[in-house]
Motif scaffolding. Structure first.
Motif, PDB file in Angstrom:
ATOM      1  N   ARG A 215       0.034   5.373   4.121  1.00 41.24           N
ATOM      2  CA  ARG A 215       1.430   5.916   4.296  1.00 41.24           C
ATOM      3  C   ARG A 215       2.602   5.240   3.463  1.00 41.24           C
ATOM      4  NH1 ARG A 215       0.693   4.757  10.654  1.00 41.24           N
ATOM      5  NH2 ARG A 215      -0.311   3.006   9.755  1.00 41.24           N
ATOM      6  N   THR A 216       3.782   6.047   3.342  1.00 38.73           N
ATOM      7  CA  THR A 216       4.891   5.655   2.706  1.00 38.73           C
ATOM      8  C   THR A 216       5.827   6.225   3.269  1.00 38.73           C
ATOM      9  OG1 THR A 216       5.951   5.532   0.353  1.00 38.73           O
ATOM     10  CG2 THR A 216       4.579   7.684   0.955  1.00 38.73           C
ATOM     11  N   ALA A 217       7.377   5.645   3.186  1.00 40.77           N
ATOM     12  CA  ALA A 217       8.339   6.191   3.778  1.00 40.77           C
ATOM     13  C   ALA A 217       9.558   5.412   3.150  1.00 40.77           C
ATOM     14  CB  ALA A 217       8.616   5.820   5.405  1.00 40.77           C
ATOM     15  N   ARG A 218      10.595   6.260   2.923  1.00 42.81           N
ATOM     16  CA  ARG A 218      11.837   5.853   2.389  1.00 42.81           C
ATOM     17  C   ARG A 218      12.816   5.854   3.248  1.00 42.81           C
ATOM     18  NH1 ARG A 218      13.824   8.012  -3.761  1.00 42.81           N
ATOM     19  NH2 ARG A 218      11.722   7.268  -3.988  1.00 42.81           N
ATOM     20  N   ILE A 219      13.883   4.995   3.398  1.00 45.76           N
ATOM     21  CA  ILE A 219      14.804   4.804   4.250  1.00 45.76           C
ATOM     22  C   ILE A 219      16.249   4.765   3.458  1.00 45.76           C
ATOM     23  CG2 ILE A 219      16.020   3.353   6.138  1.00 45.76           C
ATOM     24  CD1 ILE A 219      13.212   4.504   6.868  1.00 45.76           C
ATOM     25  N   SER A 220      17.028   5.393   3.511  1.00 44.45           N
ATOM     26  CA  SER A 220      18.354   5.449   2.997  1.00 44.45           C
ATOM     27  C   SER A 220      19.499   5.492   3.943  1.00 44.45           C
ATOM     28  CB  SER A 220      18.522   6.323   1.933  1.00 44.45           C
ATOM     29  OG  SER A 220      17.505   6.598   0.960  1.00 44.45           O
ATOM     30  N   SER A 221      20.298   4.475   3.705  1.00 43.35           N
ATOM     31  CA  SER A 221      21.353   4.194   4.835  1.00 43.35           C
ATOM     32  C   SER A 221      22.492   3.650   4.076  1.00 43.35           C
ATOM     33  CB  SER A 221      20.766   3.314   5.967  1.00 43.35           C
ATOM     34  OG  SER A 221      22.234   3.015   6.967  1.00 43.35           O
ATOM     35  N   GLY A 222      23.294   4.345   3.786  1.00 45.31           N
ATOM     36  CA  GLY A 222      24.578   3.837   2.994  1.00 45.31           C
ATOM     37  C   GLY A 222      24.378   3.159   1.709  1.00 45.31           C
ATOM     38  N   PHE A 223      24.331   1.917   1.579  1.00 42.57           N
ATOM     39  CA  PHE A 223      24.127   1.046   0.505  1.00 42.57           C
ATOM     40  C   PHE A 223      22.660   0.271   0.707  1.00 42.57           C
ATOM     41  CE2 PHE A 223      28.486   1.736  -0.287  1.00 42.57           C
ATOM     42  CZ  PHE A 223      28.692   1.094  -1.484  1.00 42.57           C
ATOM     43  N   TYR A 224      21.815   0.904   1.615  1.00 39.37           N
ATOM     44  CA  TYR A 224      20.689   0.311   1.813  1.00 39.37           C
ATOM     45  C   TYR A 224      19.619   1.393   1.414  1.00 39.37           C
ATOM     46  CZ  TYR A 224      16.364  -1.429   3.677  1.00 39.37           C
ATOM     47  OH  TYR A 224      14.966  -1.849   4.041  1.00 39.37           O
ATOM     48  N   THR A 225      18.769   1.278   0.433  1.00 37.75           N
ATOM     49  CA  THR A 225      17.713   2.228   0.118  1.00 37.75           C
ATOM     50  C   THR A 225      16.529   1.427  -0.372  1.00 37.75           C
ATOM     51  OG1 THR A 225      19.104   3.802  -0.901  1.00 37.75           O
ATOM     52  CG2 THR A 225      16.765   3.967  -1.500  1.00 37.75           C
ATOM     53  N   SER A 226      15.467   1.879   0.481  1.00 38.46           N
ATOM     54  CA  SER A 226      14.271   0.895   0.140  1.00 38.46           C
ATOM     55  C   SER A 226      13.011   1.807   0.669  1.00 38.46           C
ATOM     56  CB  SER A 226      14.012  -0.324   1.305  1.00 38.46           C
ATOM     57  OG  SER A 226      13.083  -1.105   0.917  1.00 38.46           O
ATOM     58  N   GLN A 227      11.863   1.737   0.019  1.00 41.76           N
ATOM     59  CA  GLN A 227      10.649   2.395   0.229  1.00 41.76           C
ATOM     60  C   GLN A 227       9.416   1.488   0.637  1.00 41.76           C
ATOM     61  OE1 GLN A 227      10.197   5.847  -2.215  1.00 41.76           O
ATOM     62  NE2 GLN A 227       8.025   5.825  -1.760  1.00 41.76           N
ATOM     63  N   ALA A 228       8.680   2.054   1.664  1.00 42.44           N
ATOM     64  CA  ALA A 228       7.683   1.257   2.227  1.00 42.44           C
ATOM     65  C   ALA A 228       6.389   1.788   1.773  1.00 42.44           C
ATOM     66  CB  ALA A 228       7.691   1.155   3.570  1.00 42.44           C
ATOM     67  N   ILE A 229       5.422   1.001   1.427  1.00 42.18           N
ATOM     68  CA  ILE A 229       4.045   1.471   1.200  1.00 42.18           C
ATOM     69  C   ILE A 229       2.975   0.682   1.958  1.00 42.18           C
ATOM     70  CG2 ILE A 229       2.191   1.268  -0.636  1.00 42.18           C
ATOM     71  CD1 ILE A 229       3.872   2.197  -2.898  1.00 42.18           C
ATOM     72  N   GLU A 230       1.828   1.491   2.568  1.00 48.15           N
ATOM     73  CA  GLU A 230       0.812   0.704   3.180  1.00 48.15           C
ATOM     74  C   GLU A 230      -0.415   0.918   2.149  1.00 48.15           C
ATOM     75  OE1 GLU A 230      -1.206   1.673   7.624  1.00 48.15           O
ATOM     76  OE2 GLU A 230      -0.838   3.392   5.931  1.00 48.15           O
ATOM     77  N   LEU A 231      -0.704  -0.409   2.220  1.00 46.68           N
ATOM     78  CA  LEU A 231      -2.123  -0.331   1.480  1.00 46.68           C
ATOM     79  C   LEU A 231      -3.268  -0.877   2.521  1.00 46.68           C
ATOM     80  CD1 LEU A 231      -1.089  -2.708  -1.612  1.00 46.68           C
ATOM     81  CD2 LEU A 231      -1.964  -0.224  -1.530  1.00 46.68           C
ATOM     82  N   VAL A 232      -4.116   0.021   2.468  1.00 46.97           N
ATOM     83  CA  VAL A 232      -5.308  -0.196   3.668  1.00 46.97           C
ATOM     84  C   VAL A 232      -6.712  -0.691   2.912  1.00 46.97           C
ATOM     85  CG1 VAL A 232      -6.722   0.934   5.478  1.00 46.97           C
ATOM     86  CG2 VAL A 232      -4.247   1.556   4.917  1.00 46.97           C
ATOM     87  N   ASN A 233      -7.290  -1.726   3.396  1.00 40.35           N
ATOM     88  CA  ASN A 233      -8.358  -2.249   2.773  1.00 40.35           C
ATOM     89  C   ASN A 233      -9.554  -1.352   3.311  1.00 40.35           C
ATOM     90  OD1 ASN A 233     -11.049  -3.523   2.401  1.00 40.35           O
ATOM     91  ND2 ASN A 233      -9.972  -5.696   3.028  1.00 40.35           N
ATOM     92  N   SER A 234     -10.259  -0.677   2.244  1.00 41.97           N
ATOM     93  CA  SER A 234     -11.228   0.442   2.432  1.00 41.97           C
ATOM     94  C   SER A 234     -12.837  -0.118   2.269  1.00 41.97           C
ATOM     95  CB  SER A 234     -10.856   1.639   1.416  1.00 41.97           C
ATOM     96  OG  SER A 234     -10.697   1.171   0.255  1.00 41.97           O
TER      97      SER A 234
END
Length: 234
Positions: A215-234
């Protein structure tokens, strides 16, 4: 006589970050991660961080009993405490000793079946052992894509389940601010957040054997912008 190995870019930046968060930024960071009244700009950052933390916690299993979790860059400890309350055996580590001290003070007297081992030091220290899950929330945003992938690769060697990390996605606004910071450096300026192109990061991560991007998700809130990435052991 053996030659002394020159410090890597990761090592140098780690020391800069430690000095900044244990010095100039300590009071501001304590306020930002508490219920203290802050400016409108910082309030948007606080709200964004809360949303990102909730997202990452949602990506972890609800039942974390007898599960080792590394909070890599734990700051003042909110994510570690939340994971421990779900039963996790958490190692919360940060390069800033002052922030780890605050995390210890904020730890509730009762956290259910979980426990937390607070440490000041390097998230890549192999002496920390192996973990089922690693979370690095906003602790890699000061590094270029090459250093992010190198760091994640080292963390993957000690992780059996998932690695959740965030990066600063390259947007027009973040790119402009990064350029201005380079043009007008100041000794008291916080270490620069380095915008990273998602496609470049994904391409680099594709070469990590045994792992896939989830999964991936981007959070934007005013001066905060960050994006999360999930790495899964396959």
């Amino acid at each position: 006589m053996m030659a002394t190995q020159a410090p890597s870019n990761y090592d140098l930046q780690r020391e800069r970050l430690a000095a900044y968060f244990d010095g100039t930024a300590r009071k501001a960071w304590i306020d930002l991660t508490s219920d203290a009244k802050v400016s409108g700009i910082r309030a948007t950052v606080r709200a964004g961080r809360e949303r990102m933390r909730a997202t990452l916690l949602d990506w972890l299993p609800q039942d974390l009993r007898r599960t080792r979790v590394l909070d890599a860059g734990c700051g003042t400890g909110a994510l570690s405490i939340a994971a421990a309350c779900r039963g996790a055996e958490v190692t919360g580590i940060d390069i800033a000793e002052g922030l780890v001290a605050i995390a210890r003070e904020r730890t509730p007297s009762f956290i259910g079946h979980g426990r937390i081992d607070w440490r000041a030091g390097d998230m890549l220290d192999p002496a920390l052992g192996r973990f089922a899950h690693v979370v690095a929330m906003d602790s890699l945003i000061h590094y270029p894509a090459s250093d992010i992938v190198e760091t994640v690769t080292k963390l993957a060697q000690r992780c059996s389940g998932s690695i959740l990390f965030t990066f600063a996605p390259h947007t027009r606004a973040l790119g402009a601010m990064h350029k201005v910071g380079k043009l007008f450096p100041r000794s008291d300026r916080s270490p620069a957040i380095i915008p990273v192109t998602e496609d470049d990061l994904r391409e680099r991560l594709a070469g990590l054997p045994g792992w896939r991007i989830g999964r991936t998700a981007r959070i934007s809130s005013g001066f905060y912008t960050s994006q999360a990435i999930e790495l899964v052991n396959s």
